[in-house]
Design a protein around this motif. Structure first.
Motif, PDB file in Angstrom:
ATOM      1  N   GLU A  16       0.418  -9.921   8.260  1.00 35.21           N
ATOM      2  CA  GLU A  16       1.537  -9.857   7.331  1.00 35.21           C
ATOM      3  C   GLU A  16       1.363  -8.814   6.236  1.00 35.21           C
ATOM      4  OE1 GLU A  16       4.379 -11.453   7.473  1.00 35.21           O
ATOM      5  OE2 GLU A  16       3.864 -12.544   9.289  1.00 35.21           O
ATOM      6  N   PHE A  17       0.120  -8.580   5.784  1.00 35.55           N
ATOM      7  CA  PHE A  17      -0.076  -7.782   4.583  1.00 35.55           C
ATOM      8  C   PHE A  17      -0.902  -6.517   4.769  1.00 35.55           C
ATOM      9  CE2 PHE A  17      -0.104 -12.307   2.844  1.00 35.55           C
ATOM     10  CZ  PHE A  17       1.268 -12.312   2.609  1.00 35.55           C
ATOM     11  N   VAL A  18      -1.699  -6.447   5.817  1.00 33.92           N
ATOM     12  CA  VAL A  18      -2.604  -5.300   5.969  1.00 33.92           C
ATOM     13  C   VAL A  18      -2.451  -4.710   7.370  1.00 33.92           C
ATOM     14  CG1 VAL A  18      -4.934  -4.465   5.473  1.00 33.92           C
ATOM     15  CG2 VAL A  18      -4.203  -6.660   4.536  1.00 33.92           C
ATOM     16  N   ASN A  33     -18.094   2.130   1.336  1.00 34.85           N
ATOM     17  CA  ASN A  33     -18.110   3.590   1.455  1.00 34.85           C
ATOM     18  C   ASN A  33     -18.464   4.030   2.865  1.00 34.85           C
ATOM     19  OD1 ASN A  33     -17.351   4.176  -1.205  1.00 34.85           O
ATOM     20  ND2 ASN A  33     -19.449   3.859  -1.939  1.00 34.85           N
ATOM     21  N   SER A  34     -19.271   3.227   3.555  1.00 33.38           N
ATOM     22  CA  SER A  34     -19.557   3.528   4.950  1.00 33.38           C
ATOM     23  C   SER A  34     -18.284   3.487   5.784  1.00 33.38           C
ATOM     24  CB  SER A  34     -20.587   2.523   5.495  1.00 33.38           C
ATOM     25  OG  SER A  34     -20.870   2.774   6.849  1.00 33.38           O
ATOM     26  N   VAL A  35     -17.403   2.518   5.457  1.00 32.25           N
ATOM     27  CA  VAL A  35     -16.114   2.436   6.160  1.00 32.25           C
ATOM     28  C   VAL A  35     -15.193   3.570   5.730  1.00 32.25           C
ATOM     29  CG1 VAL A  35     -14.028   1.045   6.462  1.00 32.25           C
ATOM     30  CG2 VAL A  35     -16.283  -0.054   6.479  1.00 32.25           C
ATOM     31  N   PHE A  36     -15.080   3.809   4.427  1.00 25.19           N
ATOM     32  CA  PHE A  36     -14.157   4.825   3.929  1.00 25.19           C
ATOM     33  C   PHE A  36     -14.511   6.219   4.464  1.00 25.19           C
ATOM     34  CE2 PHE A  36     -13.635   2.011  -0.086  1.00 25.19           C
ATOM     35  CZ  PHE A  36     -12.727   1.208   0.585  1.00 25.19           C
ATOM     36  N   ASN A  37     -15.780   6.475   4.674  1.00 23.17           N
ATOM     37  CA  ASN A  37     -16.199   7.784   5.190  1.00 23.17           C
ATOM     38  C   ASN A  37     -15.794   7.996   6.639  1.00 23.17           C
ATOM     39  OD1 ASN A  37     -17.372   8.511   2.762  1.00 23.17           O
ATOM     40  ND2 ASN A  37     -19.403   7.732   3.321  1.00 23.17           N
ATOM     41  N   LEU A  50     -14.626  -7.962   7.317  1.00 22.77           N
ATOM     42  CA  LEU A  50     -14.526  -7.221   6.063  1.00 22.77           C
ATOM     43  C   LEU A  50     -14.377  -5.727   6.323  1.00 22.77           C
ATOM     44  CD1 LEU A  50     -14.549  -7.213   3.000  1.00 22.77           C
ATOM     45  CD2 LEU A  50     -17.051  -7.148   3.061  1.00 22.77           C
ATOM     46  N   HIS A  51     -15.133  -5.207   7.294  1.00 28.49           N
ATOM     47  CA  HIS A  51     -15.048  -3.776   7.611  1.00 28.49           C
ATOM     48  C   HIS A  51     -13.658  -3.395   8.085  1.00 28.49           C
ATOM     49  CE1 HIS A  51     -19.669  -3.838   8.314  1.00 28.49           C
ATOM     50  NE2 HIS A  51     -19.363  -3.568   7.060  1.00 28.49           N
ATOM     51  N   ASN A  52     -13.061  -4.217   8.938  1.00 30.16           N
ATOM     52  CA  ASN A  52     -11.725  -3.891   9.450  1.00 30.16           C
ATOM     53  C   ASN A  52     -10.672  -3.997   8.359  1.00 30.16           C
ATOM     54  OD1 ASN A  52     -12.429  -3.242  12.082  1.00 30.16           O
ATOM     55  ND2 ASN A  52     -12.286  -5.362  12.798  1.00 30.16           N
ATOM     56  N   PHE A  53     -10.833  -4.969   7.452  1.00 30.84           N
ATOM     57  CA  PHE A  53      -9.904  -5.040   6.325  1.00 30.84           C
ATOM     58  C   PHE A  53      -9.980  -3.763   5.486  1.00 30.84           C
ATOM     59  CE2 PHE A  53      -9.659  -5.755   1.721  1.00 30.84           C
ATOM     60  CZ  PHE A  53      -8.306  -6.041   1.600  1.00 30.84           C
ATOM     61  N   LEU A  54     -11.192  -3.340   5.147  1.00 33.52           N
ATOM     62  CA  LEU A  54     -11.352  -2.133   4.334  1.00 33.52           C
ATOM     63  C   LEU A  54     -10.807  -0.903   5.054  1.00 33.52           C
ATOM     64  CD1 LEU A  54     -14.951  -2.834   2.982  1.00 33.52           C
ATOM     65  CD2 LEU A  54     -12.826  -2.922   1.671  1.00 33.52           C
ATOM     66  N   HIS A  55     -11.009  -0.835   6.382  1.00 32.24           N
ATOM     67  CA  HIS A  55     -10.506   0.311   7.146  1.00 32.24           C
ATOM     68  C   HIS A  55      -8.985   0.319   7.158  1.00 32.24           C
ATOM     69  CE1 HIS A  55      -9.645   2.788  10.778  1.00 32.24           C
ATOM     70  NE2 HIS A  55     -10.691   3.470  10.344  1.00 32.24           N
TER      71      HIS A  55
END
Length: 811
Positions: free
Chosen positions: A16-18, A53-57, A263-268
């Protein structure tokens, strides 16, 4: 805040949100070692930054949003907290956009680490950053003690099987197995899952709620956002949170050590979303350098002493950026439309014409501190097209048939030539470029009876001062007489009942005429009004409308029993007069400030929840009304004299409200008895010629004090006549001049550490109306919506999440 927090499954939250892509299978990312993840909060923050930051990179350059970076900010507060009078706080991890302005804002000053030992200085320079609320994209907050968690941690920490292979904190993402429903719906006929929202009031959980809401409130006050995301971590579990002005939606907990892919997939996904998907209001953008310079160079004031200079300078405060608000030309209101009430309503199914008007704003003149509710935000704005200063107000209005957009109310009032009201130049629901109205979504998960809130923006021609800036006691009463005239004309001529009379909605407007400075009253904030033709419609929710301190006593003591009528507003005017006198004049309570504060709090602030969950209070206020008492004795000035002044006026008004409540007495006797009350419980002088006053509306009455018949009792405040007569006898006496009661400094702002905090809370409360009350339908028997489980939040800190600021709860 009752029923304003809903839990949903992870699948529901992400769907619904991400929206967006997960990390590709096989991606190597930072994982979590259990011992590291739960040892100390500072360790948790460091590991969260590394993982994020590992995900954002690994986010593709072509992704919709700006590139992001996670910074450890738990030691360094935002510098603007020192200037806005709020408590200084900082979350553990803040995710920022990577751009020059943001980096400049969150980078710790070079001199700051030098104040520490070399080892700590090196750590500061390498791993820490400053909170910068203007640039926050996402907040991550952590606790290591389970008693500090406002959410219940699952009993078994091993309930979820690991989906990764972990070696020294490095995880290789393995595709999760097919999704299995984690929450069972009521409609499926199965038992509901247990709630994970903690209902106890432990000190640690309460402090965490306060920290979370304080941080979110600071972001919402400084940025133009429609909703906002946070992540909460306790030990090895995490929750995803989405806040909007209707409530809070929380995901079920997950073990981020055993299931780091969640958590990683949410951040991605979050990093790949656009600014609009992250909640940004795209009708507001940073002003260009040329536009900002034009606003800063504005000098077209009426005179060197124009009072607007000071609030305008505050709007240009250092550290606060200048933004441009774009308002559709379709929302502009012409003088002809004001007179004829002919402005066509917005067609929300179609985009606007595309032509926009620009208004520049800096630091707001007022922002509501609650994260939910109307969330009123006010600015002194610069109108680019007209090269003038105007007043900009935005808030979230209830989307119900009897909740009227404030611009529509002003059109109706102006078409009937109602006096002493503001002049709208633009008004309308805020829409994105696709024509979609900005609205809340939390109500879809918190309960079937909750109503959607819609973002609304209003531009007024006049910039006015609040009533508390009156110059002397005569000026105060002159203004109240004009407000009463506006209220009477609105009701008799336009069929509009205000329903939110408070000290903050009564304004003084200064202007120049024939080279002279003059002022007049303005009755503003009509967003909670009702039309006469709607007054007899059935009410399906128990409600009260207004600001708690000024609401009629009988509405506070008996919630949901009486419909809001004209006389309740008139009583609110009297409470405003009493409040101003206690605050700015010498009374028998002034000698001891602590006593004054306790006295005011007992009369105006006290409340508690009754058995049905409604907020109840006002017992002392009710006794004052029934006995015909004045809640103080004036010292000096007009005290004890028979000449016109506050003393004589208050006695005349006391006789009126005593008579009104004597008339009401038979109705009160039929109700449940009232429970025992809780035990807790030198400015310039304005000249007569300066004030624009209405002409005397009533013929001269018998001189002397008002004589009120004792038997039979009459509803003397059911219309405006007797109240207006009392004010006229005070203001228009030909034989006796007005006796001034000196205005003092603000006694509610006494500079004592304990009292200052107490009165800060009181001032916040003075802007609030009652919390949303329980529905006539028993909410406990409502079916849970598919994929959700709604529970009440009944801790003592619940008010941190709720808003009392003018939320009308009638549907």
């Amino acid at each position: 805040m009752e029923d304003k927090i809903a839990q949903v499954s992870l699948d529901t939250f992400l769907r619904e949100f991400v929206p967006g892509p997960d990390l590709p299978p096989g991606a190597t990312i930072e994982g979590f070692c259990t011992t590291e993840a739960i040892s100390t909060e500072s360790t948790v923050y460091g590991r969260l930054c590394e993982a994020a930051n590992s995900v954002f990179n690994r986010v593709p350059a072509e992704a919709g949003g700006q590139r992001l970076v996670a910074e450890d900010t738990h030691r360094w507060v935002d510098l603007t907290d020192e200037t806005d009078g709020t408590l200084r706080t900082s979350p553990g991890v803040i995710v920022y956009p990577v751009n020059e302005d943001a980096i400049k804002a969150y980078t710790i000053e070079a001199a700051m680490p030098n104040q520490r030992r070399p080892r700590k200085r090196q750590r500061c320079e390498a791993t820490e950053a400053r909170a910068a609320w203007f640039w926050v994209s996402l907040l991550l907050h952590a606790k290591v003690d389970p008693d500090d968690s406002p959410f219940a941690i699952p009993d078994s920490a091993q309930e979820a099987s690991s989906q990764t292979t972990s070696t020294q904190g490095i995880a290789t993402l393995v595709p999760p197995p097919p999704a299995v429903p984690t929450m069972v719906t009521a409609s499926a006929g199965a038992d509901l899952p247990p709630s994970f929202l903690r209902l106890k009031t432990t000190g640690g959980a309460t402090r965490t709620v306060r920290q979370l809401t304080d941080c979110v409130a600071k972001v919402l006050q400084r940025q133009f956002l429609l909703w906002f995301f946070t992540v909460f971590v306790c030990r090895d579990h995490a929750w995803l949170l989405r806040w909007d002005r209707m409530g809070l939606v929380v995901s079920e907990p997950f073990n981020f050590v055993q299931q780091p892919h969640v958590l990683h997939n949410f951040l991605h996904r979050f990093a790949c979303m656009s600014d609009l998907q992250r909640g940004r209001d795209l009708t507001v953008v940073p002003a260009s350098e040329e536009e900002a310079k034009r606003m800063r160079c504005f000098t077209k004031f009426d005179s060197p002493s124009d009072w607007r200079k000071i609030p305008f300078a505050t709007a240009l405060a250092p550290g606060w950026p200048i933004y441009k608000i774009s308002v559709p030309e379709d929302d502009m209101i012409s003088a002809a439309q004001l007179k004829k009430d002919t402005k066509e309503p917005q067609d929300t199914s179609k985009p606007s014409s595309g032509r926009m008007r620009g208004f520049l704003v800096g630091k707001p003149s007022f922002t509501n501190t609650s994260v939910t509710g109307r969330a009123t935000k006010c600015h002194i704005a610069y109108d680019i097209s007209e090269d003038r200063l105007v007043f900009c107000k935005e808030y979230w209005r209830t989307d119900t048939p009897t909740s009227h957009p404030e611009g529509d109310v002003y059109l109706r009032l102006h078409s009937k030539n109602v006096s002493f009201i503001a002049t709208p130049i633009a008004a309308g629901d805020v829409r994105n470029k696709y024509g979609t109205v900005h609205h809340t979504r939390a109500q879809e998960f918190t309960g079937e009876s909750d109503r959607m809130l819609v973002q609304y923006r209003l531009i007024l021609k006049e910039i006015a001062q609040p009533l508390k800036e009156y110059t002397n006691s005569l000026h105060l009463v002159q203004m109240v007489y004009s407000y009463l005239r506006a209220h009477e004309e609105a009701w008799l001529e336009a069929g509009v009942l205000h329903r939110d009379i408070s000290g903050d909605n009564l304004m003084i407007y200064w202007y120049f005429e024939n080279g002279q400075s003059k002022c007049k009253a303005l009755l503003v904030d009509w967003g909670l009004c009702k039309y006469r033709e709607e007054m007899d419609k059935p009410v399906v929710r128990k409600n009260r409308s207004g600001t708690w301190q000024f609401i009629s006593a009988v509405l506070l003591v008996y919630p949901g029993t009486f419909a809001h009528e004209v006389w309740h507003d008139l009583e609110s005017f009297i409470h405003v007069l009493h409040w101003m006198c206690l605050r700015f004049h010498i009374t028998d309570a002034s000698a001891d400030i602590k006593n004054l504060i306790n006295h005011v709090s007992a009369i105006y602030d006290h409340s508690h929840k009754n058995a049905s969950g409604s907020s109840v209070g006002g017992y002392q206020k009710l006794r004052i009304m029934q006995n015909g008492d004045v809640p103080f004795r004036l010292i000096g000035g007009s005290a004890g004299l028979q000449t016109p002044g506050l003393h004589r006026l208050f006695l005349a008004l006391a006789a009126l409200y005593k008579e009104q409540y004597k008339w009401l007495e038979p109705q009160l006797h039929r109700l449940i008895s009232i429970p025992a009350e809780s035990q807790k419980d030198a400015p310039p002088q304005v000249q007569q010629s300066q004030v624009t006053m209405p002409s005397r509306r009533l013929p001269a009455r018998v001189k002397g004090q008002l004589v009120v018949e004792v038997v039979p009792a009459q509803p003397v405040l059911n219309d405006h006549i007797r109240f207006a007569e009392a004010l006229e006898q005070a203001l228009f006496s030909e034989s006796n001049p007005w006796t001034d009661d000196e205005k003092t400094i603000d006694q509610f702002a006494y500079d004592n550490s304990v009292m200052k905090q107490h009165m800060w809370m009181s001032r916040e409360a003075s802007r609030r109306s009652p919390e949303e009350e329980i529905s006539v339908k028993d909410k406990a028997r409502k079916r849970v919506r598919s994929g959700t489980h709604t529970v009440p939040w009944s801790t003592s800190s619940a008010s941190q999440l709720g808003s009392k600021a003018g939320l009308d709860l009638e549907t």
